[in-house]
Design a protein around this motif. Structure first.
Motif, PDB file in Angstrom:
ATOM      1  N   ARG A 148       0.852  -1.298  -0.113  1.00  4.81           N
ATOM      2  CA  ARG A 148       0.063  -0.008   0.109  1.00  4.81           C
ATOM      3  C   ARG A 148       0.751   1.149  -0.042  1.00  4.81           C
ATOM      4  O   ARG A 148       0.558   2.216   0.857  1.00  4.81           O
ATOM      5  CB  ARG A 148      -0.910   0.142   1.285  1.00  4.81           C
ATOM      6  N   GLN A 149       1.889   1.229  -0.935  1.00  2.34           N
ATOM      7  CA  GLN A 149       2.485   2.481  -1.009  1.00  2.34           C
ATOM      8  C   GLN A 149       2.033   3.480  -1.891  1.00  2.34           C
ATOM      9  O   GLN A 149       1.641   3.168  -3.196  1.00  2.34           O
ATOM     10  CB  GLN A 149       4.024   2.220  -1.699  1.00  2.34           C
ATOM     11  N   GLU A 150       1.966   4.836  -1.369  1.00  2.63           N
ATOM     12  CA  GLU A 150       1.202   5.807  -2.377  1.00  2.63           C
ATOM     13  C   GLU A 150       1.874   6.133  -3.514  1.00  2.63           C
ATOM     14  O   GLU A 150       3.216   6.249  -3.409  1.00  2.63           O
ATOM     15  CB  GLU A 150       1.045   7.043  -1.570  1.00  2.63           C
ATOM     16  N   GLN A 158      -1.066   2.168  -4.751  1.00  2.00           N
ATOM     17  CA  GLN A 158      -0.620   0.814  -5.162  1.00  2.00           C
ATOM     18  C   GLN A 158       0.693   1.149  -6.205  1.00  2.00           C
ATOM     19  O   GLN A 158       0.793   0.688  -7.220  1.00  2.00           O
ATOM     20  CB  GLN A 158      -1.762   0.650  -6.367  1.00  2.00           C
ATOM     21  N   SER A 159       1.455   1.533  -5.471  1.00  2.00           N
ATOM     22  CA  SER A 159       2.518   2.257  -6.187  1.00  2.00           C
ATOM     23  C   SER A 159       3.701   0.883  -6.141  1.00  2.00           C
ATOM     24  O   SER A 159       4.449   0.740  -7.413  1.00  2.00           O
ATOM     25  CB  SER A 159       3.292   3.381  -5.707  1.00  2.00           C
ATOM     26  N   PHE A 160       3.968  -0.123  -5.148  1.00  2.00           N
ATOM     27  CA  PHE A 160       4.913  -0.800  -5.141  1.00  2.00           C
ATOM     28  C   PHE A 160       4.777  -2.290  -5.299  1.00  2.00           C
ATOM     29  O   PHE A 160       3.688  -2.505  -4.786  1.00  2.00           O
ATOM     30  CB  PHE A 160       5.590  -0.663  -3.866  1.00  2.00           C
ATOM     31  N   PRO A 161       5.323  -2.932  -6.205  1.00  2.00           N
ATOM     32  CA  PRO A 161       6.357  -2.651  -7.163  1.00  2.00           C
ATOM     33  C   PRO A 161       5.528  -2.010  -8.675  1.00  2.00           C
ATOM     34  O   PRO A 161       4.304  -1.994  -8.506  1.00  2.00           O
ATOM     35  CB  PRO A 161       7.236  -3.693  -7.495  1.00  2.00           C
ATOM     36  N   ALA A 195      14.315  -0.548 -19.980  1.00  2.00           N
ATOM     37  CA  ALA A 195      14.741   0.452 -18.905  1.00  2.00           C
ATOM     38  C   ALA A 195      13.831   1.718 -19.083  1.00  2.00           C
ATOM     39  O   ALA A 195      13.691   2.411 -18.431  1.00  2.00           O
ATOM     40  CB  ALA A 195      16.264   0.345 -19.048  1.00  2.00           C
ATOM     41  N   GLY A 196      13.690   1.922 -20.504  1.00  2.00           N
ATOM     42  CA  GLY A 196      13.043   3.283 -20.958  1.00  2.00           C
ATOM     43  C   GLY A 196      11.502   3.170 -20.184  1.00  2.00           C
ATOM     44  O   GLY A 196      11.082   4.359 -19.925  1.00  2.00           O
ATOM     45  N   THR A 197      10.910   1.971 -20.459  1.00  2.00           N
ATOM     46  CA  THR A 197       9.592   2.088 -19.865  1.00  2.00           C
ATOM     47  C   THR A 197       9.600   2.259 -18.350  1.00  2.00           C
ATOM     48  O   THR A 197       8.687   3.039 -17.803  1.00  2.00           O
ATOM     49  CB  THR A 197       9.245   0.365 -20.001  1.00  2.00           C
ATOM     50  N   GLY A 198      10.583   1.714 -17.818  1.00  2.00           N
ATOM     51  CA  GLY A 198      10.606   2.082 -16.096  1.00  2.00           C
ATOM     52  C   GLY A 198      10.999   3.595 -16.046  1.00  2.00           C
ATOM     53  O   GLY A 198      10.365   4.379 -15.099  1.00  2.00           O
ATOM     54  N   ILE A 199      11.869   4.155 -16.789  1.00  2.00           N
ATOM     55  CA  ILE A 199      12.101   5.486 -16.638  1.00  2.00           C
ATOM     56  C   ILE A 199      10.659   6.444 -16.980  1.00  2.00           C
ATOM     57  O   ILE A 199      10.493   7.575 -16.370  1.00  2.00           O
ATOM     58  CB  ILE A 199      13.286   5.921 -17.855  1.00  2.00           C
ATOM     59  N   LEU A 200      10.108   5.949 -17.974  1.00  2.00           N
ATOM     60  CA  LEU A 200       8.916   6.641 -18.333  1.00  2.00           C
ATOM     61  C   LEU A 200       7.581   6.671 -17.351  1.00  2.00           C
ATOM     62  O   LEU A 200       7.185   7.755 -16.998  1.00  2.00           O
ATOM     63  CB  LEU A 200       8.260   6.012 -19.705  1.00  2.00           C
ATOM     64  N   ARG A 201       7.800   5.800 -16.576  1.00  2.00           N
ATOM     65  CA  ARG A 201       7.001   5.373 -15.472  1.00  2.00           C
ATOM     66  C   ARG A 201       7.039   6.599 -14.207  1.00  2.00           C
ATOM     67  O   ARG A 201       6.311   7.027 -13.641  1.00  2.00           O
ATOM     68  CB  ARG A 201       6.942   4.083 -14.736  1.00  2.00           C
ATOM     69  N   MET A 202       8.242   6.674 -14.140  1.00  2.00           N
ATOM     70  CA  MET A 202       8.784   7.868 -13.149  1.00  2.00           C
ATOM     71  C   MET A 202       8.611   9.177 -13.685  1.00  2.00           C
ATOM     72  O   MET A 202       8.174  10.176 -13.164  1.00  2.00           O
ATOM     73  CB  MET A 202      10.397   7.795 -12.829  1.00  2.00           C
ATOM     74  N   TYR A 203       8.688   9.311 -15.180  1.00  2.00           N
ATOM     75  CA  TYR A 203       8.528  10.621 -15.826  1.00  2.00           C
ATOM     76  C   TYR A 203       7.134  11.033 -15.687  1.00  2.00           C
ATOM     77  O   TYR A 203       6.585  12.111 -15.745  1.00  2.00           O
ATOM     78  CB  TYR A 203       9.229  10.739 -17.088  1.00  2.00           C
ATOM     79  N   ASN A 204       6.132   9.892 -15.970  1.00  2.00           N
ATOM     80  CA  ASN A 204       4.585  10.376 -15.712  1.00  2.00           C
ATOM     81  C   ASN A 204       4.366  10.242 -14.219  1.00  2.00           C
ATOM     82  O   ASN A 204       3.143  10.387 -13.962  1.00  2.00           O
ATOM     83  CB  ASN A 204       3.856   8.882 -16.317  1.00  2.00           C
ATOM     84  N   LYS A 206       4.279   8.370 -12.051  1.00  2.00           N
ATOM     85  CA  LYS A 206       3.386   7.061 -11.180  1.00  2.00           C
ATOM     86  C   LYS A 206       4.235   6.210 -10.312  1.00  2.00           C
ATOM     87  O   LYS A 206       3.497   5.348  -9.808  1.00  2.00           O
ATOM     88  CB  LYS A 206       2.908   6.434 -12.469  1.00  2.00           C
ATOM     89  N   HIS A 207       5.261   6.231 -10.462  1.00  2.00           N
ATOM     90  CA  HIS A 207       6.216   5.455  -9.682  1.00  2.00           C
ATOM     91  C   HIS A 207       7.486   5.962  -9.045  1.00  2.00           C
ATOM     92  O   HIS A 207       8.205   6.927  -9.839  1.00  2.00           O
ATOM     93  CB  HIS A 207       6.681   4.394 -10.706  1.00  2.00           C
ATOM     94  N   TRP A 208       8.042   5.431  -8.141  1.00  2.00           N
ATOM     95  CA  TRP A 208       9.212   5.753  -7.292  1.00  2.00           C
ATOM     96  C   TRP A 208      10.215   5.120  -8.113  1.00  2.00           C
ATOM     97  O   TRP A 208      10.117   3.953  -8.753  1.00  2.00           O
ATOM     98  CB  TRP A 208       9.255   5.540  -5.907  1.00  2.00           C
ATOM     99  N   LEU A 209      11.629   5.436  -7.740  1.00  2.00           N
ATOM    100  CA  LEU A 209      12.880   4.899  -8.383  1.00  2.00           C
ATOM    101  C   LEU A 209      12.662   3.226  -7.765  1.00  2.00           C
ATOM    102  O   LEU A 209      12.957   2.290  -8.444  1.00  2.00           O
ATOM    103  CB  LEU A 209      13.909   5.394  -7.934  1.00  2.00           C
TER     104      LEU A 209
END
Length: 263
Positions: A148-150, A158-161, A195-204, A206-209
């Motif tokens: 339950r990470q914001e 629903q952030s992690f993972p 890796a680009g997908t993961g980076i885009l999730r952070m740029y959006n 929607k997710h932490w590192l």
């Protein structure tokens, strides 16, 4: 962002190193699910073997993700990375990550369609990829509900993972395993997209590192387990035209069991 690249780059280097070792005749070749050896003039499949070194990098990524949700110093890295992205690109939004997560997996079937054969038959590839996505989903969705990470944008808890990243790296590992013998750069390209997908999730936003790192580890492990499970069920069965494969899933807040039937 430098830290993110530092964390994700080893997965690409691992793919390259793994491929070079295989070309040199390293025993890791025996871990490839579709590798065949000649025995008494009959092609016999070599069973996929799980080895501890296959879990070192994904395990490290998952460990980092867990630390990023539980310890102050690693949480600070999460916030610092988010703040840097938002400062440089406050209005950035894209939906490309919804599609790029599947791109490496789709590339396997596209290459097959163009006559560039992978290490496995199309039938096996379909089953292994379906199992990989199923395992990844079965791990990610319940974990989201437990932790339950914001999310950074405060939209929900629903952030992690990161599910997108998990599927992207599951797809990339699938591509790597199928085409390591054709060219190691195909696998590197798949990992770059992941890796680009993961980076885009952070740029959006929607997710932490930490979410992205853990998702990457889950994805790689899911595909590794899929090849192992396939061979565990497939090899040694006398009636190869009448086989069923089960894999876990999580749909509409309920656990499920997927079934793939060979005819």
């Amino acid at each position: 962002m430098k830290l993110l690249i530092f964390l994700l780059l080893p997965t690409v280097l691992f793919a390259q190193k793994d491929s070079i070792n295989i070309i040199k005749g390293d025993s890791i070749a025996a871990t490839t699910a579709a590798h065949y050896i000649a025995k008494d003039s009959i092609l016999t499949p070599t069973p996929f073997k799980l080895k501890p070194k296959q879990f070192i990098i994904p395990g490290a990524l998952i460990t980092y993700g867990i630390l990023a949700t539980t310890t102050h110093s690693f949480k600070k890295i999460n916030f610092d990375t988010r703040d840097e992205i938002m400062e440089d690109h406050p209005t950035f939004r894209t939906t490309i990550d919804n599609y790029s997560q599947f791109a490496p997996g789709a590339a396997v079937f596209a290459l097959q369609a163009f006559g560039i054969k992978g290490e496995s038959s199309i039938k096996k590839e379909l089953i292994v990829y379906a199992m990989s996505i199923g395992i990844s989903t079965a791990i990610v969705v319940p974990t989201k509900r437990l932790t339950r990470q914001e999310r950074p944008d405060l939209s929900n808890d629903q952030s992690f993972p990161s599910g997108h990243t998990a599927i992207a790296f599951a797809s990339a590992e699938f591509l790597r395993r199928e085409y390591w013998n054709t060219s190691p750069w195909i696998g590197v390209a798949g990992y770059a997209v992941a890796a680009g997908t993961g980076i885009l999730r952070m740029y959006n936003n929607k997710h932490w590192l930490g979410d992205v790192a853990a998702g990457a580890g889950v994805g790689i492990i899911s595909t590794t387990l899929s090849y192992w499970l396939y061979d565990k069920i497939h090899i040694g069965r006398k009636n190869k035209n009448n086989q069923a494969f089960l894999f876990p899933g999580y749909v509409n807040k309920q656990f499920s069991i997927g079934l793939v039937k060979q005819f």
